[in-house]
Structures are given as C-alpha cells and as structure tokens.
Write an enzyme that holds these catalytic residues in place. Structure first.
Site, PDB file in Angstrom:
ATOM      1  CG  ASP A 178      42.857 105.611   1.915  1.00 53.83           C
ATOM      2  OD1 ASP A 178      43.128 105.677   3.129  1.00 53.83           O
ATOM      3  OD2 ASP A 178      41.980 106.306   1.380  1.00 53.83           O
TER       4      ASP A 178
ATOM      5  N   GLY B  90      39.032 107.051  -6.017  1.00 55.85           N
ATOM      6  CA  GLY B  90      40.081 107.607  -6.862  1.00 55.85           C
ATOM      7  C   GLY B  90      40.737 108.869  -6.353  1.00 55.85           C
TER       8      GLY B  90
ATOM      9  CE  LYS C  43      41.792 104.018   5.605  1.00 54.55           C
ATOM     10  NZ  LYS C  43      40.625 104.699   5.004  1.00 54.55           N
TER      11      LYS C  43
ATOM     12  CG  ASP D 207      40.965  89.334  -2.571  1.00 54.40           C
ATOM     13  OD1 ASP D 207      41.769  90.035  -1.925  1.00 54.40           O
ATOM     14  OD2 ASP D 207      40.344  88.374  -2.072  1.00 54.40           O
TER      15      ASP D 207
END
EC number: 2.1.1.166
Length: 206
Positions: free
Chosen positions: A116, A55, A156, A91
């Site tokens: 991320d 979080g 990322k 998912d």
C-alpha cells in the site's frame, strides 16, 4: 430520476466506521473488500506488508492469518505496535533492510506480499504517477526475492504513463492478474489495486 451522490459524505462513512470500530485507518476496508473477492489470506500464512503505517492492513491481516501465521510489516515511517505483527522501519530499496526482512521470516518465502506504498503527492499527476510506478517496481522486485511460487501480490498503483507496462510485467510473472477499485477508494483518485495470483517465480529485476 437521477440521484446525486455526495462523494465526500460517502467517503466519510468509511472514516466514521473506522473510528467507531477503532481501526487504524479506513484502508482496512479496502483490503477487506479485495480479500473477500479474491481470497488472498488464510490462517497460517506468511505475509509481508509494505507501506504498512499506520497499520490498517496489518491489523486486518493478523486477524485472517491468526497466531499460526507470520506477518512482517515494513514502512519508512514508524508504526505503533500491533499484537502479533513484526514491524521493521526502513527503506525497502535498501539491500541491508531486505536482509532484515529475510531474518524476520526466518529465510522462508511468503505466500502473500502486500503493498500500500504511496508517494508524497505533489498534485502534478505525471510526477505522482511516476513516483507510484517506482514504488510499485520496488514492491515487485521484493516479490521476486521473497514470494513463494504460487503466491499472491496486491499492490496500489496510480494510473497513468507507465501503468500499462507495469501491468504487462505482472502478467509475465503471474498467471492471474486483475485490476480492482474498491468502493472505499475515492472515485476521482487515480489509485487502483492490482491483484496478481499464482506467482511463476522468476528472480529478475523490473
């Protein structure tokens, strides 16, 4: 004269700061650094945060968009509740889960998609990079479904085989693409963050 920097000590400062400030994780500082540079988040925005657990990014986002905005955070793992954050566990490659996200944002489009997401690493760089690129493709496909024209995408990615092609795909879909390496990232890590702005809006599969 050269001064040797203790990398472990340097990195631990972010963990210590996160602990002192009662933050979910030191990844909070990565997003803060990028946002200050690229100005991704504003009050009232709709944001989708992928790979949100524990979080760190979600807690940063909600402060920036305020209660005037909407943030939907998603992860395959559970996440403790954050005030103002709508969390979905599932998912991101599952079509039914994407429909749940659509309902949470009330069939609107997001101004920002953040990812991320990170694979379970094996220590074998070629395998880990491949897994990271795969997650990056899932995130990019979600942009094509949920991101508004002119919107921004932060992802990322591990550098390695497939990175250049992924970067090329981003440049086809966004007018501005930059690669960032926040100071809070480990210098020896393959991870980088790609900031893509001004989405051209194309509904395609990468």
């Amino acid at each position: 004269m050269f001064i040797k920097v203790n990398t472990k000590y340097f990195i631990d400062q972010y963990a210590l700061q996160a602990q002192n400030q009662k933050l979910r994780s030191r990844s909070w500082f990565k997003l803060q650094s990028i946002d200050r540079l690229d100005k991704l988040l504003k009050q009232g925005m709709t944001v989708i945060d992928l790979g949100s657990t524990p979080g760190g990014w979600s807690s940063y986002v909600i402060k920036q968009i305020s209660n005037l905005g909407t943030i939907v955070s998603c992860d395959i793992l559970p996440m403790k509740k954050i005030a103002g954050v709508k969390f979905l566990q599932g998912d991101c490659s599952n079509i039914n889960f994407l429909n749940e996200i659509d309902l949470k944002i009330k069939h609107k489009r997001a101004q920002v998609v953040l990812s991320d997401m990170s694979p379970n690493t094996t220590g074998i760089s070629t395998v880990d990079v491949c897994k990271s690129i795969y997650l990056g493709k899932i995130a990019l496909n979600m942009c094509c479904r949920f991101l508004a024209p002119g919107g921004s995408f932060l992802v990322k990615i591990f550098q390695g085989d497939g990175f250049d092609q992924y970067l090329y795909n981003l440049k086809c879909l966004f007018h501005k693409v930059k690669v960032r390496k926040p100071s809070s990232s480990r210098s020896h890590s393959r991870e980088v963050y790609i900031v893509s702005k001004d989405f051209k809006y194309k509904r395609i599969n990468i």
